[in-house]
Design a protein around this motif. Structure first.
Motif, mmCIF file in Angstrom:
data_model
loop_
_atom_site.group_PDB
_atom_site.id
_atom_site.type_symbol
_atom_site.label_atom_id
_atom_site.label_comp_id
_atom_site.label_asym_id
_atom_site.label_seq_id
_atom_site.Cartn_x
_atom_site.Cartn_y
_atom_site.Cartn_z
ATOM 1 N N TYR A 83 0.841 -1.197 0.000
ATOM 2 C CA TYR A 83 0.000 0.000 0.000
ATOM 3 C C TYR A 83 0.877 1.247 0.000
ATOM 4 O O TYR A 83 1.984 1.249 0.543
ATOM 5 C CB TYR A 83 -0.905 0.026 1.230
ATOM 6 C CG TYR A 83 -2.053 -0.949 1.187
ATOM 7 C CD1 TYR A 83 -3.246 -0.611 0.566
ATOM 8 C CD2 TYR A 83 -1.945 -2.204 1.784
ATOM 9 C CE1 TYR A 83 -4.317 -1.500 0.527
ATOM 10 C CE2 TYR A 83 -3.007 -3.104 1.756
ATOM 11 C CZ TYR A 83 -4.191 -2.741 1.122
ATOM 12 O OH TYR A 83 -5.240 -3.619 1.082
ATOM 13 N N HIS A 84 0.352 2.312 -0.591
ATOM 14 C CA HIS A 84 1.022 3.610 -0.570
ATOM 15 C C HIS A 84 0.136 4.622 0.151
ATOM 16 O O HIS A 84 0.078 4.616 1.368
ATOM 17 C CB HIS A 84 1.387 4.046 -1.991
ATOM 18 C CG HIS A 84 2.474 3.224 -2.607
ATOM 19 N ND1 HIS A 84 2.238 2.012 -3.242
ATOM 20 C CD2 HIS A 84 3.804 3.431 -2.681
ATOM 21 C CE1 HIS A 84 3.387 1.497 -3.665
ATOM 22 N NE2 HIS A 84 4.360 2.353 -3.355
ATOM 23 N N GLN A 85 -0.583 5.446 -0.585
ATOM 24 C CA GLN A 85 -1.441 6.433 0.059
ATOM 25 C C GLN A 85 -2.828 5.855 0.350
ATOM 26 O O GLN A 85 -3.371 5.087 -0.435
ATOM 27 C CB GLN A 85 -1.585 7.671 -0.830
ATOM 28 C CG GLN A 85 -0.279 8.411 -1.079
ATOM 29 C CD GLN A 85 -0.486 9.672 -1.898
ATOM 30 O OE1 GLN A 85 -1.266 10.557 -1.525
ATOM 31 N NE2 GLN A 85 0.215 9.768 -3.015
ATOM 32 N N THR A 99 -3.951 4.447 -9.031
ATOM 33 C CA THR A 99 -3.512 3.070 -8.794
ATOM 34 C C THR A 99 -2.844 2.944 -7.433
ATOM 35 O O THR A 99 -2.972 1.919 -6.752
ATOM 36 C CB THR A 99 -2.531 2.619 -9.896
ATOM 37 O OG1 THR A 99 -3.176 2.714 -11.164
ATOM 38 C CG2 THR A 99 -2.063 1.189 -9.671
ATOM 39 N N TYR A 100 -2.147 3.995 -7.020
ATOM 40 C CA TYR A 100 -1.382 3.974 -5.773
ATOM 41 C C TYR A 100 -2.130 4.626 -4.615
ATOM 42 O O TYR A 100 -1.582 4.738 -3.518
ATOM 43 C CB TYR A 100 -0.053 4.707 -5.976
ATOM 44 C CG TYR A 100 0.840 4.069 -7.010
ATOM 45 C CD1 TYR A 100 1.776 3.106 -6.638
ATOM 46 C CD2 TYR A 100 0.744 4.398 -8.357
ATOM 47 C CE1 TYR A 100 2.597 2.502 -7.582
ATOM 48 C CE2 TYR A 100 1.557 3.806 -9.312
ATOM 49 C CZ TYR A 100 2.475 2.860 -8.915
ATOM 50 O OH TYR A 100 3.278 2.258 -9.858
ATOM 51 N N ILE A 101 -3.354 5.059 -4.842
ATOM 52 C CA ILE A 101 -4.138 5.727 -3.796
ATOM 53 C C ILE A 101 -5.393 4.902 -3.533
ATOM 54 O O ILE A 101 -6.295 4.826 -4.369
ATOM 55 C CB ILE A 101 -4.539 7.154 -4.219
ATOM 56 C CG1 ILE A 101 -3.304 7.978 -4.589
ATOM 57 C CG2 ILE A 101 -5.312 7.836 -3.097
ATOM 58 C CD1 ILE A 101 -3.639 9.308 -5.265
ATOM 59 N N PHE A 146 3.484 -1.196 3.849
ATOM 60 C CA PHE A 146 3.126 0.194 3.585
ATOM 61 C C PHE A 146 4.403 0.982 3.299
ATOM 62 O O PHE A 146 5.297 1.049 4.150
ATOM 63 C CB PHE A 146 2.383 0.789 4.787
ATOM 64 C CG PHE A 146 1.127 0.036 5.152
ATOM 65 C CD1 PHE A 146 -0.112 0.463 4.686
ATOM 66 C CD2 PHE A 146 1.185 -1.122 5.929
ATOM 67 C CE1 PHE A 146 -1.271 -0.238 5.005
ATOM 68 C CE2 PHE A 146 0.032 -1.815 6.249
ATOM 69 C CZ PHE A 146 -1.199 -1.382 5.785
ATOM 70 N N ASP A 147 4.476 1.582 2.126
ATOM 71 C CA ASP A 147 5.691 2.290 1.692
ATOM 72 C C ASP A 147 5.530 3.809 1.775
ATOM 73 O O ASP A 147 4.436 4.343 1.568
ATOM 74 C CB ASP A 147 6.010 1.923 0.239
ATOM 75 C CG ASP A 147 6.530 0.503 0.084
ATOM 76 O OD1 ASP A 147 6.493 -0.263 1.066
ATOM 77 O OD2 ASP A 147 6.953 0.149 -1.029
ATOM 78 N N ASP A 148 6.649 4.466 2.091
ATOM 79 C CA ASP A 148 6.818 5.920 1.884
ATOM 80 C C ASP A 148 6.503 6.808 3.080
ATOM 81 O O ASP A 148 6.532 8.042 2.947
ATOM 82 C CB ASP A 148 6.020 6.427 0.681
ATOM 83 C CG ASP A 148 6.459 5.809 -0.633
ATOM 84 O OD1 ASP A 148 7.526 5.168 -0.651
ATOM 85 O OD2 ASP A 148 5.728 5.948 -1.628
ATOM 86 N N ILE A 281 1.094 -4.437 -5.751
ATOM 87 C CA ILE A 281 0.487 -3.183 -5.322
ATOM 88 C C ILE A 281 -1.015 -3.385 -5.157
ATOM 89 O O ILE A 281 -1.685 -3.924 -6.039
ATOM 90 C CB ILE A 281 0.770 -2.075 -6.346
ATOM 91 C CG1 ILE A 281 2.272 -1.750 -6.369
ATOM 92 C CG2 ILE A 281 -0.046 -0.818 -6.036
ATOM 93 C CD1 ILE A 281 2.656 -0.773 -7.460
ATOM 94 N N ALA A 282 -1.521 -2.962 -4.014
ATOM 95 C CA ALA A 282 -2.964 -2.971 -3.794
ATOM 96 C C ALA A 282 -3.543 -1.759 -4.517
ATOM 97 O O ALA A 282 -3.429 -0.623 -4.058
ATOM 98 C CB ALA A 282 -3.270 -2.920 -2.302
#
Length: 299
Positions: A83-85, A99-101, A146-148, A281-282
């Motif tokens: 997961y990212h944001q 895609t990343y949110i 969870f990245d970043d 990536i989720a």
């Protein structure tokens, strides 16, 4: 009478009777012998420890050699989500960015789906022991990463995970610590203290395929030391920025005491699968049902 008992045959018979009697008195009754302990299965419920299969105690693997790369590659892969944001989409978000949110309600529904489907989160340490030493895992294991260093990892993800007794892996990019919309050092420590794993995601998300020799100090050594000072725990796991890696990076990570490294969805390295562990990536576009289907198809 005394003369009778002095006869050799009679004395031998008395001694034999005494010996047999002592043996029968001292021999433990079979019914009183304790049965060997049965394997313990931990009952599972939301907010409790995940149950494990009832298996015989695993042998001590400390003295056993680790599995070969071929054996590791042959083991069933554990689904690992990235997961990212975690926030609601904004009008200016591009199609690619979405895609990343993952929107907050969708994230909650995804995690609920995993819990309702019987999944149990595992730590990188558990994955390490499984891959190298074949130690048993909980039923339907999964890893949530969870990245970043985004602030919503603390404000959104952590409370939802706690609701279901889940634990996550937070790969921290240290340049962002304390900046607006990112986690603070205190929040990273709070996650660690709550039982989540803190891993390294470099200093400023610089692609490892482009490192100069000095970058290994700036991007890896210093961030790892800082995270260890914050959490009070060794930093043993690494996530490649953008999921990109090369074979030259692996010995550099090993020299800096990492146990494993996580990429994204490309093939694992045949010689060092522990340093090319796959994640997916989720996607913010996926419903819980679509997420589950992607997990099953990918792992």
């Amino acid at each position: 009478m005394l003369t009778y008992f002095r006869r050799p045959v009679v004395l031998f018979a008395l001694v034999l009777v005494a010996a047999v009697t002592s043996f029968l008195l001292l021999k433990p009754d079979a019914a009183t012998i304790a049965a060997p302990p049965k394997p313990v299965t931990v009952n599972t419920h939301q907010g409790t420890l995940p149950k494990t299969r009832a298996v015989a105690p695993a042998p001590d693997t400390a003295a056993l050699p680790p599995a070969t790369p071929k054996t590791i590659l042959a083991r069933q892969q554990v689904p690992i989500l990235c997961y990212h944001q975690l926030r609601n989409w904004r009008p200016r978000d591009s199609k690619m960015a979405k895609t990343y949110i993952v929107e907050e309600e969708n994230f909650r529904n995804q995690i609920k789906m995993l819990a309702d489907s019987g999944y149990h989160t595992i730590s990188p340490d558990q994955l390490y022991d499984y891959l190298l030493h074949n130690k048993p895992l909980p039923e339907k294991p999964i890893m949530l990463t969870f990245d970043d260093t985004n602030l919503d990892h603390y404000t959104v993800a952590a409370p939802v995970l706690e609701q279901y007794g889940f634990r996550g892996v937070f790969f921290v990019m240290t340049v962002s610590l304390g900046r607006p919309n990112y986690m603070s050092k205190a929040q990273v420590k709070a996650l660690s203290d709550a039982g989540h794993t803190i891993g390294s995601h470099t200093w400023d998300h610089h692609n490892v395929k482009k490192y100069n020799p000095e970058d290994w100090v700036t991007q890896i050594e210093k961030p790892s030391k800082q995270l260890q000072e914050i959490t009070g725990k060794p930093v043993l796991y690494f996530a490649y920025p953008f999921g990109l890696w090369n074979q030259q990076a692996i010995p550099e990570l090993k020299k800096r005491n990492f146990r494993a490294a996580f990429q994204l969805a490309t093939s694992r390295d045949s010689l060092d699968p522990m340093f090319t562990i796959r994640r997916i990536i989720a996607s913010g576009y996926w419903s819980p049902k679509q997420l589950h289907r992607s997990m099953v198809n990918s792992f």
